[in-house]
Design an enzyme around this catalytic site. Structure first.
Site, PDB file in Angstrom:
ATOM      1  N   ARG A  89       0.812  -1.232   0.000  1.00  9.11           N
ATOM      2  CA  ARG A  89       0.000   0.000   0.000  1.00  9.11           C
ATOM      3  C   ARG A  89       0.834   1.266   0.000  1.00  9.11           C
ATOM      4  NH1 ARG A  89      -2.777  -3.393   3.196  1.00  9.11           N
ATOM      5  NH2 ARG A  89      -4.649  -4.190   2.184  1.00  9.11           N
ATOM      6  N   LYS A 146       3.666  11.595 -10.738  1.00  8.17           N
ATOM      7  CA  LYS A 146       2.816  10.809 -11.641  1.00  8.17           C
ATOM      8  C   LYS A 146       3.569   9.529 -12.013  1.00  8.17           C
ATOM      9  CE  LYS A 146       1.401  13.826 -14.916  1.00  8.17           C
ATOM     10  NZ  LYS A 146       0.579  14.152 -16.090  1.00  8.17           N
ATOM     11  N   GLU A 195      12.188  19.819 -23.502  1.00 11.43           N
ATOM     12  CA  GLU A 195      11.395  20.049 -22.286  1.00 11.43           C
ATOM     13  C   GLU A 195      12.040  21.128 -21.406  1.00 11.43           C
ATOM     14  OE1 GLU A 195       8.465  18.538 -21.833  1.00 11.43           O
ATOM     15  OE2 GLU A 195       8.527  16.612 -22.890  1.00 11.43           O
ATOM     16  N   LYS A 216       9.184  23.176 -12.566  1.00 11.91           N
ATOM     17  CA  LYS A 216       8.210  22.089 -12.446  1.00 11.91           C
ATOM     18  C   LYS A 216       7.747  21.952 -10.994  1.00 11.91           C
ATOM     19  CE  LYS A 216       6.412  17.729 -13.632  1.00 11.91           C
ATOM     20  NZ  LYS A 216       6.410  16.510 -14.414  1.00 11.91           N
ATOM     21  N   GLU A 222      -3.103  17.730 -10.613  1.00 10.24           N
ATOM     22  CA  GLU A 222      -3.351  18.130 -11.987  1.00 10.24           C
ATOM     23  C   GLU A 222      -4.813  18.481 -12.249  1.00 10.24           C
ATOM     24  OE1 GLU A 222      -1.006  17.025 -15.793  1.00 10.24           O
ATOM     25  OE2 GLU A 222      -2.268  15.346 -15.224  1.00 10.24           O
ATOM     26  N   ARG A 244      -1.362  23.051 -13.856  1.00  4.83           N
ATOM     27  CA  ARG A 244      -0.376  22.107 -14.373  1.00  4.83           C
ATOM     28  C   ARG A 244      -0.522  21.938 -15.886  1.00  4.83           C
ATOM     29  NH1 ARG A 244       1.380  17.023 -10.452  1.00  4.83           N
ATOM     30  NH2 ARG A 244       2.751  16.008 -11.928  1.00  4.83           N
ATOM     31  N   ASN A 275       1.776  21.454 -20.635  1.00  3.21           N
ATOM     32  CA  ASN A 275       1.462  20.806 -21.910  1.00  3.21           C
ATOM     33  C   ASN A 275       1.758  21.681 -23.114  1.00  3.21           C
ATOM     34  OD1 ASN A 275       0.649  18.377 -20.796  1.00  3.21           O
ATOM     35  ND2 ASN A 275      -1.414  19.145 -20.405  1.00  3.21           N
ATOM     36  N   HIS A 306       2.462  20.140 -26.404  1.00  2.00           N
ATOM     37  CA  HIS A 306       2.150  18.717 -26.279  1.00  2.00           C
ATOM     38  C   HIS A 306       0.905  18.278 -27.036  1.00  2.00           C
ATOM     39  CE1 HIS A 306       5.388  18.671 -23.424  1.00  2.00           C
ATOM     40  NE2 HIS A 306       5.214  17.384 -23.168  1.00  2.00           N
ATOM     41  N   HIS A 337       1.780  15.327 -29.185  1.00  2.00           N
ATOM     42  CA  HIS A 337       1.160  14.007 -29.023  1.00  2.00           C
ATOM     43  C   HIS A 337       0.486  13.557 -30.314  1.00  2.00           C
ATOM     44  CE1 HIS A 337       0.957  14.479 -24.382  1.00  2.00           C
ATOM     45  NE2 HIS A 337       1.952  13.678 -24.717  1.00  2.00           N
ATOM     46  N   HIS A 361       9.407  11.512 -28.144  1.00  2.00           N
ATOM     47  CA  HIS A 361       8.479  12.460 -27.521  1.00  2.00           C
ATOM     48  C   HIS A 361       8.983  13.915 -27.569  1.00  2.00           C
ATOM     49  CE1 HIS A 361       5.603  14.104 -24.686  1.00  2.00           C
ATOM     50  NE2 HIS A 361       6.616  14.542 -23.955  1.00  2.00           N
TER      51      HIS A 361
HETATM   52  P1  NAD Z   1      13.501   6.080 -21.472  1.00  2.00           P
HETATM   53  O1  NAD Z   1      13.345   5.785 -20.047  1.00  2.00           O
HETATM   54  O2  NAD Z   1      13.054   5.060 -22.445  1.00  2.00           O
HETATM   55  O3  NAD Z   1      15.030   6.451 -21.749  1.00  2.00           O
HETATM   56  C1  NAD Z   1      15.429   6.739 -23.067  1.00  2.00           C
HETATM   57  C2  NAD Z   1      16.546   5.797 -23.519  1.00  2.00           C
HETATM   58  O4  NAD Z   1      17.764   6.233 -22.930  1.00  2.00           O
HETATM   59  C3  NAD Z   1      16.359   4.343 -23.087  1.00  2.00           C
HETATM   60  O5  NAD Z   1      16.853   3.525 -24.115  1.00  2.00           O
HETATM   61  C4  NAD Z   1      17.268   4.230 -21.860  1.00  2.00           C
HETATM   62  O6  NAD Z   1      17.747   2.916 -21.693  1.00  2.00           O
HETATM   63  C5  NAD Z   1      18.374   5.168 -22.222  1.00  2.00           C
HETATM   64  N1  NAD Z   1      19.080   5.805 -21.106  1.00  2.00           N
HETATM   65  C6  NAD Z   1      18.537   6.488 -20.085  1.00  2.00           C
HETATM   66  N2  NAD Z   1      19.491   7.039 -19.343  1.00  2.00           N
HETATM   67  C7  NAD Z   1      20.677   6.701 -19.906  1.00  2.00           C
HETATM   68  C8  NAD Z   1      22.028   6.991 -19.598  1.00  2.00           C
HETATM   69  N3  NAD Z   1      22.364   7.814 -18.578  1.00  2.00           N
HETATM   70  N4  NAD Z   1      22.980   6.454 -20.373  1.00  2.00           N
HETATM   71  C9  NAD Z   1      22.644   5.677 -21.432  1.00  2.00           C
HETATM   72  N5  NAD Z   1      21.399   5.398 -21.796  1.00  2.00           N
HETATM   73  C10 NAD Z   1      20.422   5.897 -21.027  1.00  2.00           C
HETATM   74  O7  NAD Z   1      12.741   7.426 -21.895  1.00  2.00           O
HETATM   75  P2  NAD Z   1      12.691   8.894 -21.255  1.00  2.00           P
HETATM   76  O8  NAD Z   1      12.726   9.811 -22.406  1.00  2.00           O
HETATM   77  O9  NAD Z   1      13.651   9.054 -20.162  1.00  2.00           O
HETATM   78  O10 NAD Z   1      11.232   8.926 -20.610  1.00  2.00           O
HETATM   79  C11 NAD Z   1      10.085   8.729 -21.402  1.00  2.00           C
HETATM   80  C12 NAD Z   1       8.986   8.176 -20.522  1.00  2.00           C
HETATM   81  O11 NAD Z   1       8.720   9.120 -19.485  1.00  2.00           O
HETATM   82  C13 NAD Z   1       7.680   7.940 -21.248  1.00  2.00           C
HETATM   83  O12 NAD Z   1       7.186   6.656 -20.912  1.00  2.00           O
HETATM   84  C14 NAD Z   1       6.761   9.020 -20.708  1.00  2.00           C
HETATM   85  O13 NAD Z   1       5.409   8.620 -20.679  1.00  2.00           O
HETATM   86  C15 NAD Z   1       7.319   9.221 -19.332  1.00  2.00           C
HETATM   87  N6  NAD Z   1       7.031  10.539 -18.757  1.00  2.00           N
HETATM   88  C16 NAD Z   1       6.486  10.589 -17.514  1.00  2.00           C
HETATM   89  C17 NAD Z   1       6.216  11.805 -16.908  1.00  2.00           C
HETATM   90  C18 NAD Z   1       5.669  11.840 -15.531  1.00  2.00           C
HETATM   91  O14 NAD Z   1       5.297  12.924 -15.046  1.00  2.00           O
HETATM   92  N7  NAD Z   1       5.621  10.723 -14.826  1.00  2.00           N
HETATM   93  C19 NAD Z   1       6.507  13.003 -17.576  1.00  2.00           C
HETATM   94  C20 NAD Z   1       7.069  12.923 -18.841  1.00  2.00           C
HETATM   95  C21 NAD Z   1       7.328  11.690 -19.425  1.00  2.00           C
HETATM   96 ZN    ZN Z   2       6.677  16.037 -22.470  1.00  2.00          ZN
END
Ligand code: NAD
Ligand code: ZN
Length: 367
Positions: A122, A144, A186, A227, A237, A241, A245, A248, A252, A267
């Site tokens: 939990r 999130k 971003e 942020k 949100e 917040r 976007n 976005h 998207h 993205h």
């Molecule tokens: P990711 O986690 O897939 O990382 C991108 C790539 O980089 C992957 O192949 C990973 O293995 C590699 N990588 C990461 N750090 C590395 C490092 N230091 N050295 C070498 N390789 C490395 O993608 P991302 O862009 O980090 O995140 C995208 C995700 O985040 C999506 O699923 C999106 O929905 C989510 N997201 C969440 C929020 C939230 O508020 N929770 C906000 C924005 C995005």
């Molecule tokens: Zn984004």
């Protein structure tokens, strides 16, 4: 020296620590806050290859027991059976509620491990060690968490705030350049939302942000501060917040129109094109000067990001299909839409009465 940004959420407030060499100090940082704590470290194969040993060693040095789990990299990992694996790993390591799930990775690992931390027993303690630029400035802050569904992205999850975020800016040196640029979109976004001085600073200093050192720490700290303020004002949100976007809605739609094929568009690249489109559309609606849109496009292009729909390889579907993604499944395709528009650099606002047919004609002209 590291910078600390406080996320102010009453009892659930937490620190984001940003600096060089933090992974080597992670064990000490965690042990100092929670003596006797044990952890499960969730990561992916790419990140593990470069950074898992140093994190585990730093935890061991501080007397923090750690059970690592290495998952496949990529968005596909944000799914139910991987969530079950993470939960079983945490329980199999006999962690208690007061112990911690540590996410070492990009947004995929942070979202998945955070969701597991939010539901196992939990709700366990959760520590983010974000390793992509996107994760450091966006996904690791705000609470999130979640996974994807066949019905869409990020549809299953919980709000679960971390109790510490450690953003080691050196780990970005191993991040593929394309991912770094995508995260940079971003970073620039926070300037375009409401920090014109920060955007101007990025225009002058982006090379140092890319190469590392104090400017990188400064940029990430400013982005996290931005942020953190938005999250503190609107944790679940409901309103403000939405400014996050910016870029976005178009972004998207472009991701969906390219079937989330990361070979074509990631993205942050969609967000870069989307931010330029938001500024251009604002100019077309006589809300902002076209010079501002040109300035945004110039900067994003100079760092190596795509800025036009025609930059996307393989072409796009017809505009009416793009519009179904823009309108996000809403029945009214040509009716009033909600968009983040702008009166100029750093003057974004929520517009909830944007005529869909104007958007349609704009996209038709821009493609
Ligand atoms: P990711 O986690 O897939 O990382 C991108 C790539 O980089 C992957 O192949 C990973 O293995 C590699 N990588 C990461 N750090 C590395 C490092 N230091 N050295 C070498 N390789 C490395 O993608 P991302 O862009 O980090 O995140 C995208 C995700 O985040 C999506 O699923 C999106 O929905 C989510 N997201 C969440 C929020 C939230 O508020 N929770 C906000 C924005 C995005
Ligand atoms: Zn984004």
């Amino acid at each position: 020296s590291p910078r600390t940004v406080r996320v102010d959420l009453g009892e659930r407030s937490y620190d984001i620590v940003i600096g060089s060499g933090l992974i080597a100090r992670a064990g000490a940082e965690i042990a100092a806050r929670r003596p006797g704590i044990r952890c499960a470290v969730i990561t992916d194969r790419n990140v593990a290859a470069a950074h898992l040993d140093s994190l585990v060693a730093s935890l061991a040095d501080a007397g923090v027991e750690a059970a690592p789990l290495v998952l496949e990299p990529g968005e596909k990992t944000k799914r139910f059976d991987e969530l079950v694996r993470v939960c079983d790993h945490v329980l199999g390591a006999r962690l208690e509620r007061g112990d911690a799930v540590v996410a070492l990775g990009g947004g995929v690992i942070g979202d998945l491990a955070g969701f597991a931390a939010g539901i196992v027993r939990r709700g366990m303690r959760f520590v983010q060690v974000p390793t992509s630029l996107l994760a450091q400035v966006d996904s690791s802050v705000g609470g999130k968490t979640g996974i994807n569904s066949g019905h869409g992205k990020n549809l299953i999850g919980v709000f679960h705030q971390p109790e510490l975020v450690l953003a080691d800016t050196d780990v970005l040196d191993t991040l593929p350049i394309r991912e770094f640029r995508a995260g940079y979109a971003e970073v620039a976004k926070y300037g375009l939302i409401d920090r014109p001085g920060f955007f101007a600073w990025l225009e002058a200093n982006w090379r140092e942000v890319f190469s590392g050192g104090p400017a990188r720490i400064e940029a990430i700290a400013t982005a996290c501060q931005a942020k953190a303020e938005v999250v503190a004002a609107d944790e679940r949100e409901s309103g403000a917040r939405a400014l996050l976007n910016l870029g976005h809605t178009f972004g998207h739609a472009l991701e969906a129109a390219t079937n989330y094929d990361s070979a074509r568009l990631v993205h942050g690249e969609g967000v870069a094109i989307g931010m330029v489109l938001a500024h251009e559309f604002s100019a077309r609606m006589n809300l902002a000067s076209p010079d501002d849109a040109a300035r945004v496009a110039h900067h994003l292009r100079e760092v190596g990001l795509p800025t036009r729909m025609s930059d996307i390889e393989g072409g796009l579907p017809p505009t009416d299909i793009l519009m179904t993604h823009v309108a996000q499944d809403k029945k009214v395709r040509r009716g009033a839409l909600t968009f983040i528009l702008t009166r100029g650099i750093g003057q974004s606002f929520i517009a909830d009465d944007v005529p869909g047919d104007e958007v349609f004609r704009f996209l038709e002209d821009k493609r």
